[in-house]
Design an enzyme around this catalytic site. Structure first.
Site, PDB file in Angstrom:
ATOM      1  N   LYS A   3      -9.306  -4.167  -3.043  1.00 56.35           N
ATOM      2  CA  LYS A   3     -10.357  -5.029  -2.498  1.00 56.35           C
ATOM      3  C   LYS A   3     -11.628  -4.216  -2.211  1.00 56.35           C
ATOM      4  CE  LYS A   3      -6.955  -8.170  -0.431  1.00 56.35           C
ATOM      5  NZ  LYS A   3      -6.527  -8.891   0.797  1.00 56.35           N
ATOM      6  N   TYR A  43      -7.615 -17.217  -4.978  1.00 62.41           N
ATOM      7  CA  TYR A  43      -7.105 -17.552  -3.647  1.00 62.41           C
ATOM      8  C   TYR A  43      -6.960 -19.059  -3.425  1.00 62.41           C
ATOM      9  CZ  TYR A  43      -7.164 -12.752  -1.833  1.00 62.41           C
ATOM     10  OH  TYR A  43      -6.893 -11.430  -1.587  1.00 62.41           O
ATOM     11  N   ASN A 106      -7.617  -5.424   4.322  1.00 65.57           N
ATOM     12  CA  ASN A 106      -6.323  -4.740   4.169  1.00 65.57           C
ATOM     13  C   ASN A 106      -6.178  -4.046   2.822  1.00 65.57           C
ATOM     14  OD1 ASN A 106      -5.928  -6.943   2.577  1.00 65.57           O
ATOM     15  ND2 ASN A 106      -4.271  -7.840   3.774  1.00 65.57           N
ATOM     16  N   HIS A 109      -4.656  -6.250  -2.719  1.00 60.50           N
ATOM     17  CA  HIS A 109      -3.879  -7.472  -2.948  1.00 60.50           C
ATOM     18  C   HIS A 109      -2.750  -7.155  -3.924  1.00 60.50           C
ATOM     19  CE1 HIS A 109      -2.868 -11.560  -4.299  1.00 60.50           C
ATOM     20  NE2 HIS A 109      -2.868 -11.048  -5.517  1.00 60.50           N
ATOM     21  N   GLU A 120      -2.421 -14.633 -12.196  1.00 65.91           N
ATOM     22  CA  GLU A 120      -3.454 -13.669 -11.806  1.00 65.91           C
ATOM     23  C   GLU A 120      -3.799 -12.715 -12.953  1.00 65.91           C
ATOM     24  OE1 GLU A 120      -1.864 -12.072  -8.135  1.00 65.91           O
ATOM     25  OE2 GLU A 120      -2.155 -13.990  -7.121  1.00 65.91           O
TER      26      GLU A 120
HETATM   27  P1  DAT Z   1      -0.907 -10.835   1.304  1.00 62.52           P
HETATM   28  O1  DAT Z   1      -2.240 -10.293   0.849  1.00 62.52           O
HETATM   29  O2  DAT Z   1      -0.143  -9.836   2.116  1.00 62.52           O
HETATM   30  O3  DAT Z   1      -0.097 -11.442   0.185  1.00 62.52           O
HETATM   31  P2  DAT Z   1      -1.448 -13.575   2.162  1.00 62.52           P
HETATM   32  O4  DAT Z   1      -1.167 -14.002   0.764  1.00 62.52           O
HETATM   33  O5  DAT Z   1      -0.710 -14.278   3.251  1.00 62.52           O
HETATM   34  O6  DAT Z   1      -1.240 -12.011   2.364  1.00 62.52           O
HETATM   35  O7  DAT Z   1      -3.007 -13.769   2.464  1.00 62.52           O
HETATM   36  C1  DAT Z   1      -3.968 -13.415   1.493  1.00 62.52           C
HETATM   37  C2  DAT Z   1      -5.071 -12.654   2.159  1.00 62.52           C
HETATM   38  O8  DAT Z   1      -5.744 -13.498   3.085  1.00 62.52           O
HETATM   39  C3  DAT Z   1      -4.609 -11.453   2.998  1.00 62.52           C
HETATM   40  O9  DAT Z   1      -4.441 -10.298   2.234  1.00 62.52           O
HETATM   41  C4  DAT Z   1      -5.715 -11.326   4.002  1.00 62.52           C
HETATM   42  C5  DAT Z   1      -6.148 -12.748   4.224  1.00 62.52           C
HETATM   43  N1  DAT Z   1      -5.485 -13.311   5.409  1.00 62.52           N
HETATM   44  C6  DAT Z   1      -4.217 -13.753   5.494  1.00 62.52           C
HETATM   45  N2  DAT Z   1      -3.931 -14.199   6.718  1.00 62.52           N
HETATM   46  C7  DAT Z   1      -5.076 -14.052   7.444  1.00 62.52           C
HETATM   47  C8  DAT Z   1      -5.444 -14.318   8.786  1.00 62.52           C
HETATM   48  N3  DAT Z   1      -4.585 -14.856   9.643  1.00 62.52           N
HETATM   49  N4  DAT Z   1      -6.714 -14.015   9.162  1.00 62.52           N
HETATM   50  C9  DAT Z   1      -7.599 -13.482   8.286  1.00 62.52           C
HETATM   51  N5  DAT Z   1      -7.308 -13.203   7.006  1.00 62.52           N
HETATM   52  C10 DAT Z   1      -6.071 -13.475   6.585  1.00 62.52           C
HETATM   53 MG    MG Z   2      -0.441 -13.149  -0.962  1.00 60.71          MG
END
Ligand code: DAT
Ligand code: MG
Length: 142
Positions: A3, A43, A106, A109, A120
Site C-alpha cells: 500500500k 475494495y 497496515n 494487502h 484481484e
Molecule cells: P485485511 O487487509 O487484513 O484483509 P479487511 O479485508 O478486513 O482486512 O479490510 C481491508 C482493509 O480495510 C484493511 O486492510 C484496512 C481497512 N480496514 C479494515 N477494517 C478497518 C477499520 N475498522 N477501520 C479502518 N480501516 C479498516
Molecule cells: Mg481482506
C-alpha cells in the site's frame, strides 16, 4: 499489494525479500498510482463499511506495488507472512507486526481466498503473469 504507506516508507525491498526468502515465486510485479475505478473494484466487498471512503482515499493517495506470488498454499502462506489487519495486534515477525501501528495504514494487502485472488490478479494484472520455471524448485519442495 504494498500500500502507499509501505511504498512511502521504503519497505518495498524488505517486503519482497520476505516473500522470496519464504520460497514463494514472483510471477507479477507492477507499480502504479491506483485510479478510483481500480481501487473501488478492488475494495467493492467493503463498499458498505464505514471506513470505505477513507480506504479508497488512502489507497489512491500514491503508488502501490501490486505483486503476484505463487507456491503451495500461497494464499495462507502469504497471509501468515502479512499478519492480522491491526498492526498493533499483529505478532512481531509478521510484516504488519513489524512495521504497522494502525488498522488502516497496515502496509500491505493480501488476497483472502482463491476466488478473490483470481479476481484481484485479473484486476491488477490485465496483461497476465509471467511464466517461468525456477531452478531451485527441487530444493524448496520435497
Ligand atoms: P485485511 O487487509 O487484513 O484483509 P479487511 O479485508 O478486513 O482486512 O479490510 C481491508 C482493509 O480495510 C484493511 O486492510 C484496512 C481497512 N480496514 C479494515 N477494517 C478497518 C477499520 N475498522 N477501520 C479502518 N480501516 C479498516
Ligand atoms: Mg481482506
Amino acid at each position: 499489494m504494498i500500500k502507499p504507506d509501505g511504498v512511502q516508507r521504503g519497505l518495498v525491498g524488505e517486503i519482497i525479500t520476505r516473500f522470496e526468502n519464504k520460497g514463494l515465486r514472483l510471477v507479477g510485479l507492477r507499480q502504479l498510482i491506483p485510479s478510483n475505478e481500480i481501487a473501488e473494484a478492488h475494495y467493492a466487498v467493503h463498499k458498505e463499511r464505514p471506513f470505505y471512503s477513507g480506504l479508497i482515499e488512502f489507497i489512491t493517495s500514491g503508488p502501490v506495488v501490486a505483486m503476484a506470488w505463487t507456491g503451495v498454499e500461497a494464499i495462507s502462506v502469504a497471509r501468515n507472512i502479512i499478519g492480522p489487519t491491526n498492526g498493533r495486534e499483529a505478532s512481531p515477525g509478521t510484516i504488519r507486526g513489524d512495521f504497522a501501528m494502525d488498522i488502516g495504514h497496515n502496509i500491505i494487502h493480501g488476497s483472502d481466498g482463491e476466488e478473490t485472488a483470481e479476481f484481484e490478479l485479473g484486476l491488477w494484472f490485465p496483461n497476465g503473469l509471467s511464466e517461468w520455471q525456477r531452478d531451485a524448485e527441487s530444493q524448496i519442495y520435497e
